[in-house]
Design a protein around this motif. Structure first.
Motif, mmCIF file in Angstrom:
data_model
loop_
_atom_site.group_PDB
_atom_site.id
_atom_site.type_symbol
_atom_site.label_atom_id
_atom_site.label_comp_id
_atom_site.label_asym_id
_atom_site.label_seq_id
_atom_site.Cartn_x
_atom_site.Cartn_y
_atom_site.Cartn_z
ATOM 1 N N THR A 165 -17.086 11.610 -10.254
ATOM 2 C CA THR A 165 -16.500 11.802 -8.816
ATOM 3 C C THR A 165 -15.121 12.514 -8.879
ATOM 4 O O THR A 165 -15.113 13.423 -7.856
ATOM 5 C CB THR A 165 -16.177 10.325 -8.028
ATOM 6 N N GLN A 166 -14.195 12.256 -9.766
ATOM 7 C CA GLN A 166 -13.189 13.043 -9.474
ATOM 8 C C GLN A 166 -13.536 14.479 -10.346
ATOM 9 O O GLN A 166 -12.665 15.343 -9.907
ATOM 10 C CB GLN A 166 -12.082 12.243 -10.604
ATOM 11 N N GLU A 167 -14.065 14.566 -11.324
ATOM 12 C CA GLU A 167 -14.416 15.961 -11.497
ATOM 13 C C GLU A 167 -15.179 16.587 -10.682
ATOM 14 O O GLU A 167 -14.980 17.866 -10.616
ATOM 15 C CB GLU A 167 -15.520 15.708 -12.970
ATOM 16 N N PRO B 194 -5.633 27.326 -3.340
ATOM 17 C CA PRO B 194 -4.307 27.441 -3.322
ATOM 18 C C PRO B 194 -3.470 26.401 -4.081
ATOM 19 O O PRO B 194 -3.914 24.993 -3.514
ATOM 20 C CB PRO B 194 -3.857 27.761 -2.033
ATOM 21 N N VAL B 195 -2.611 26.460 -4.788
ATOM 22 C CA VAL B 195 -2.105 25.244 -5.419
ATOM 23 C C VAL B 195 -1.692 24.216 -4.723
ATOM 24 O O VAL B 195 -1.842 23.091 -5.083
ATOM 25 C CB VAL B 195 -0.697 25.923 -6.272
ATOM 26 N N GLY B 196 -0.934 24.290 -3.508
ATOM 27 C CA GLY B 196 -0.352 23.436 -2.571
ATOM 28 C C GLY B 196 -1.607 22.708 -1.954
ATOM 29 O O GLY B 196 -1.224 21.650 -1.144
ATOM 30 N N GLU B 197 -2.801 22.975 -2.021
ATOM 31 C CA GLU B 197 -4.051 22.383 -1.311
ATOM 32 C C GLU B 197 -4.915 21.555 -2.254
ATOM 33 O O GLU B 197 -5.714 21.085 -2.023
ATOM 34 C CB GLU B 197 -4.858 23.507 -0.517
ATOM 35 N N ARG B 198 -4.428 21.583 -3.559
ATOM 36 C CA ARG B 198 -5.263 20.811 -4.412
ATOM 37 C C ARG B 198 -4.997 19.367 -4.377
ATOM 38 O O ARG B 198 -3.660 19.211 -4.151
ATOM 39 C CB ARG B 198 -5.136 21.462 -6.056
ATOM 40 N N ASP B 199 -5.817 18.520 -4.808
ATOM 41 C CA ASP B 199 -5.581 17.169 -4.788
ATOM 42 C C ASP B 199 -5.174 16.641 -6.101
ATOM 43 O O ASP B 199 -5.917 16.264 -6.981
ATOM 44 C CB ASP B 199 -7.042 16.381 -4.506
ATOM 45 N N TYR B 200 -3.902 16.589 -6.641
ATOM 46 C CA TYR B 200 -3.437 16.327 -7.680
ATOM 47 C C TYR B 200 -3.326 14.724 -8.114
ATOM 48 O O TYR B 200 -3.462 14.423 -9.286
ATOM 49 C CB TYR B 200 -2.004 17.036 -7.983
ATOM 50 N N HIS B 201 -3.411 14.221 -7.046
ATOM 51 C CA HIS B 201 -3.608 12.651 -7.284
ATOM 52 C C HIS B 201 -5.089 12.188 -7.744
ATOM 53 O O HIS B 201 -4.895 11.466 -8.555
ATOM 54 C CB HIS B 201 -3.628 11.941 -5.569
ATOM 55 N N ASN B 202 -5.891 13.220 -7.481
ATOM 56 C CA ASN B 202 -7.231 13.134 -7.926
ATOM 57 C C ASN B 202 -6.953 13.377 -9.518
ATOM 58 O O ASN B 202 -7.722 12.491 -10.303
ATOM 59 C CB ASN B 202 -8.265 14.097 -7.355
ATOM 60 N N LEU B 203 -6.305 14.173 -10.153
ATOM 61 C CA LEU B 203 -6.120 14.154 -11.399
ATOM 62 C C LEU B 203 -5.724 13.089 -12.165
ATOM 63 O O LEU B 203 -5.869 12.785 -13.271
ATOM 64 C CB LEU B 203 -5.263 15.478 -11.681
ATOM 65 N N TYR B 204 -4.843 12.366 -11.631
ATOM 66 C CA TYR B 204 -4.110 11.053 -12.079
ATOM 67 C C TYR B 204 -5.253 9.952 -12.378
ATOM 68 O O TYR B 204 -5.356 9.511 -13.290
ATOM 69 C CB TYR B 204 -3.165 10.571 -11.362
ATOM 70 N N TRP B 205 -6.252 10.082 -11.229
ATOM 71 C CA TRP B 205 -7.278 8.997 -11.397
ATOM 72 C C TRP B 205 -8.227 9.699 -12.512
ATOM 73 O O TRP B 205 -8.794 8.725 -13.214
ATOM 74 C CB TRP B 205 -8.016 8.886 -10.070
ATOM 75 N N LEU B 206 -8.543 10.768 -12.633
ATOM 76 C CA LEU B 206 -9.251 11.225 -13.646
ATOM 77 C C LEU B 206 -8.754 11.137 -14.795
ATOM 78 O O LEU B 206 -9.565 10.732 -15.861
ATOM 79 C CB LEU B 206 -9.742 12.780 -13.295
ATOM 80 N N LEU B 207 -7.490 11.173 -15.126
ATOM 81 C CA LEU B 207 -6.821 11.128 -16.716
ATOM 82 C C LEU B 207 -7.068 9.783 -16.653
ATOM 83 O O LEU B 207 -7.380 9.296 -18.019
ATOM 84 C CB LEU B 207 -5.330 11.781 -16.222
ATOM 85 N N TYR B 208 -6.760 8.826 -15.760
ATOM 86 C CA TYR B 208 -6.893 7.377 -16.321
ATOM 87 C C TYR B 208 -8.218 6.944 -16.635
ATOM 88 O O TYR B 208 -8.503 6.242 -17.563
ATOM 89 C CB TYR B 208 -6.465 6.663 -14.830
ATOM 90 N N ALA B 209 -9.325 7.556 -15.672
ATOM 91 C CA ALA B 209 -10.795 7.171 -16.214
ATOM 92 C C ALA B 209 -10.946 7.782 -17.756
ATOM 93 O O ALA B 209 -11.677 6.949 -18.654
ATOM 94 C CB ALA B 209 -11.666 7.976 -15.153
ATOM 95 N N TYR B 210 -10.534 8.842 -17.980
ATOM 96 C CA TYR B 210 -10.623 9.562 -19.318
ATOM 97 C C TYR B 210 -9.957 8.573 -20.388
ATOM 98 O O TYR B 210 -10.748 8.479 -21.518
ATOM 99 C CB TYR B 210 -10.033 10.886 -19.421
ATOM 100 N N LEU B 211 -8.593 8.116 -20.535
ATOM 101 C CA LEU B 211 -8.145 7.235 -21.089
ATOM 102 C C LEU B 211 -8.960 6.062 -21.337
ATOM 103 O O LEU B 211 -8.804 5.660 -22.351
ATOM 104 C CB LEU B 211 -6.888 7.073 -20.577
ATOM 105 N N GLU C 260 -13.544 20.178 -9.147
ATOM 106 C CA GLU C 260 -14.459 21.332 -9.397
ATOM 107 C C GLU C 260 -14.218 21.990 -7.973
ATOM 108 O O GLU C 260 -14.246 23.433 -7.813
ATOM 109 C CB GLU C 260 -15.852 21.021 -9.861
ATOM 110 N N GLN C 261 -14.252 21.256 -6.992
ATOM 111 C CA GLN C 261 -14.109 21.906 -5.547
ATOM 112 C C GLN C 261 -12.729 22.414 -5.225
ATOM 113 O O GLN C 261 -12.748 23.612 -4.282
ATOM 114 C CB GLN C 261 -14.707 20.758 -4.698
ATOM 115 N N GLN C 262 -11.874 22.083 -5.748
ATOM 116 C CA GLN C 262 -10.448 22.334 -5.490
ATOM 117 C C GLN C 262 -9.672 23.280 -6.584
ATOM 118 O O GLN C 262 -8.807 23.860 -5.974
ATOM 119 C CB GLN C 262 -9.641 21.188 -4.970
ATOM 120 N N LYS C 263 -10.311 23.283 -7.744
ATOM 121 C CA LYS C 263 -9.376 23.904 -8.602
ATOM 122 C C LYS C 263 -8.911 25.263 -8.344
ATOM 123 O O LYS C 263 -8.081 25.969 -8.977
ATOM 124 C CB LYS C 263 -9.913 23.547 -10.213
ATOM 125 N N ASN C 264 -9.963 26.164 -7.490
ATOM 126 C CA ASN C 264 -9.743 27.505 -7.219
ATOM 127 C C ASN C 264 -8.788 27.722 -5.914
ATOM 128 O O ASN C 264 -8.571 28.797 -5.683
ATOM 129 C CB ASN C 264 -11.047 28.235 -7.360
#
Length: 566
Positions: free
Chosen positions: A268-270, A280-297, A274-278
């Motif tokens: 779900t986070q991926e 503008p930087v300020g509109e990306r959901d970096y909170h999502n990246l933390y959750w994705l990192l935690y799932a990967y760990l 994928e929807q947001q990575k392209n």
């Protein structure tokens, strides 16, 4: 990135930090809520009849309500305003505008702007009794009293709307949300209120399976390890109902995480990234990246987790240097990600490599917020505590004298900490600091061979964590206390006691990799062959996508081979 220390600058930093850190909190998932959501995005469908004269005004209004249901507040506000531009006497449009200023589960409410919108509301013959009921309810939301009292008054008003109009699914959905918004930390009736909200949302979803609001609110209502299973069907459906709503892509991971469904949590986070990575930087959901990192760990996918972590400084470098809001947001997320990676992987040599640059780049910023009065001082202190904790745990693991320095720093912070909950975290800063200090001290004692002292200290830390319920998302304590206590008991040669601690840890955070591995080790050391085989097998299945060559996999395979099951 220089920051002056004038009173004006400090006040400005506090304002932006409150906004951005809250957006990064357990319940918030966008740096700019609703930003980057296209007006044509597929967000679901509802039926909300009103007295609008034109089809266009009604369509704009309905689109605004749909956006509200997925917390796309900027889009909702824009749609409601367009509806009232078309029909300035369309009173429900002003209702919608006021509702868009209430980001209730994110702890944000622009009361002044909402009250201004409500001044446009006038009674007239076009209003239906049902519309008047909605308008009376939203006036309660922005009436007299503090926010907590107004939230409760609004929930009571929405209950009446539901009772008077039992076939109105929108009334029921917004009543469920109102109940969720009325819950406060420490409320003895909080669980019962959440269950009531969940039951109402489930009934709406039964009648209208594709309702985006009901499906969404089910996830919030049951977002804890004991009740998450009730929300699993909704978690599987929400992204299908509103495939272009960022929150609809993120929110199912709350339930997947509570249930230890790591592949689903990651996917779900991926999809959201994928929807947001392209964008503008300020509109990306970096909170999502933390959750994705935690799932990967939790899956042993350390290389992929590290790649996500490395995106953070790259994003920071690409953003305008004078945007303090982004600095606060990315510092919070980057710190959480770095600490989680170091602690979960045990790669303690990386602590200084990742924490020191954060302190260098954002230290003045965090210091300014810490010195500024306001409800979000605690969040700045939480960020600083994570810096200290990460370095302290690394020092303690290496039996370095620097561990005591970190313990003293946290103790000094304790003396100045308040007892209120950290917004978006759900724990009082005082408890976080005490647990962090006790964890460093326990590991330091263990490194000196003082295992009895280490166990006693961690038992005190575990009692503090037990005083609050399990929280949504990756644990804000980073290293759960029962897990660490179990590991120390194993070191002390007390596997039976360790087994109980790992069981307790797994009740609070389902299928955490380190707790599963600890439980397997504890069973094996007691000669509980069947339990050990089963738990090691669960761990190996969870780590089937893990990096090759990790010692935990080799340990698991060796045990299963010795017992003839691999």
């Amino acid at each position: 990135m220089p920051f002056t220390r004038s009173p004006y600058r400090t006040s400005f930093l506090l304002i932006v930090f409150t906004t951005t850190l809250l957006a990064a909190g357990v319940h918030a998932h966008q740096a700019q809520p609703g930003a980057g959501v296209a007006a044509s995005a597929r967000l679901g469908d509802i039926r909300f009849p009103t007295s609008a004269r034109s089809e266009e005004a009604q369509a704009r209004f309905q689109r605004g309500v749909i956006a509200l249901h997925s917390f796309s507040y900027d889009l909702a506000l824009d749609e409601f305003r367009k509806a009232t531009e078309i029909e300035p006497d369309f009173m429900m449009g002003y209702w919608g505008e006021a509702m868009a200023y209430n980001q209730t589960l994110w702890g944000k409410q622009d009361t002044e702007a909402a009250r201004k919108a409500l001044t446009h509301i006038k009674d007239g013959p076009r209003l239906t009794p049902r519309e008047r009921a909605y308008l009376q309810a939203v006036k309660r939301l922005y009436g007299e009293g503090d926010e907590a009292a107004r939230d409760k008054a609004y929930a009571v008003a929405m209950e009446k709307v539901c009772r008077d109009y039992p076939d109105d699914l929108e009334a029921a959905a917004f009543y469920a949300l109102a109940l969720l918004g009325s819950v406060r930390s420490g409320d003895p009736a909080g669980l019962r209120t959440r269950m009531q909200a969940g039951a109402i949302a489930l009934e709406v979803a039964r009648k209208e399976p594709d309702h985006p609001g009901a499906t969404h609110y089910i996830l919030h209502a049951f977002d804890d390890p004991d009740h998450a299973i009730l929300a699993l069907p909704a978690a599987r459906r929400y992204a299908e109902i509103a495939p272009e709503a960022p929150h609809a892509l993120h929110m199912p991971s709350h339930i997947f995480l509570q249930l230890g469904m790591w592949p689903e949590a990651a996917s779900t986070q991926e999809a959201l990234w994928e929807q947001q990575k392209n964008s503008p930087v300020g509109e990306r959901d970096y909170h999502n990246l933390y959750w994705l990192l935690y799932a990967y760990l939790q899956q042993g996918r350390y290389r992929e987790a590290q790649a996500l972590l490395m995106l953070m400084p790259k994003s920071l470098a690409a953003f305008p240097e004078d945007d303090a809001a982004f600095l606060g947001y990315v510092t919070f997320i980057n710190t959480s990600m770095a600490t989680a990676f170091v602690v979960e992987t045990g790669r303690w040599d990386l602590a200084a490599q990742w924490v020191d640059p954060l302190q260098k780049d954002a230290g003045q910023f965090i210091e300014a917020i810490e010195r500024s009065p306001g409800p979000y001082q605690g969040l700045a202190k939480y960020v600083r505590s994570l810096w200290i904790f990460t370095r302290g745990m690394a020092a303690a693991q290496k039996n370095s004298p620097d561990a005591q320095k970190r313990i003293d720093e946290l103790q000094a912070m304790e003396q100045r900490a308040g007892t209120e909950d950290l917004p978006g975290i759900g724990l009082p800063l005082l408890k976080v600091l005490k647990i962090q200090r006790l964890e460093i001290a326990a590991v330091a004692s263990a490194s000196k061979g003082q295992l009895d002292e280490a166990v006693k200290g961690m038992a005190r830390a575990a009692a503090i964590e037990d005083s609050v319920p399990p929280l949504p998302g990756p644990p804000p304590l980073i290293k759960p206390t029962h897990e660490l206590l179990g590991e120390l008991l194993l070191q002390a040669g007390r596997p039976a006691e360790a087994e109980k601690q790992f069981e307790r840890a797994l009740l609070r955070q389902t299928s955490r990799a380190r707790s599963l591995l600890g439980a397997a080790r504890a069973a094996a050391r007691q000669g509980k062959r069947e339990i050990a085989m089963n738990t090691y097998s669960r761990f190996l299945h969870q780590w089937q996508q893990a990096d090759q060559g990790l010692p935990e996999i080799q340990e698991t395979q060796n045990y299963l081979k010795q017992t003839g099951t691999h």
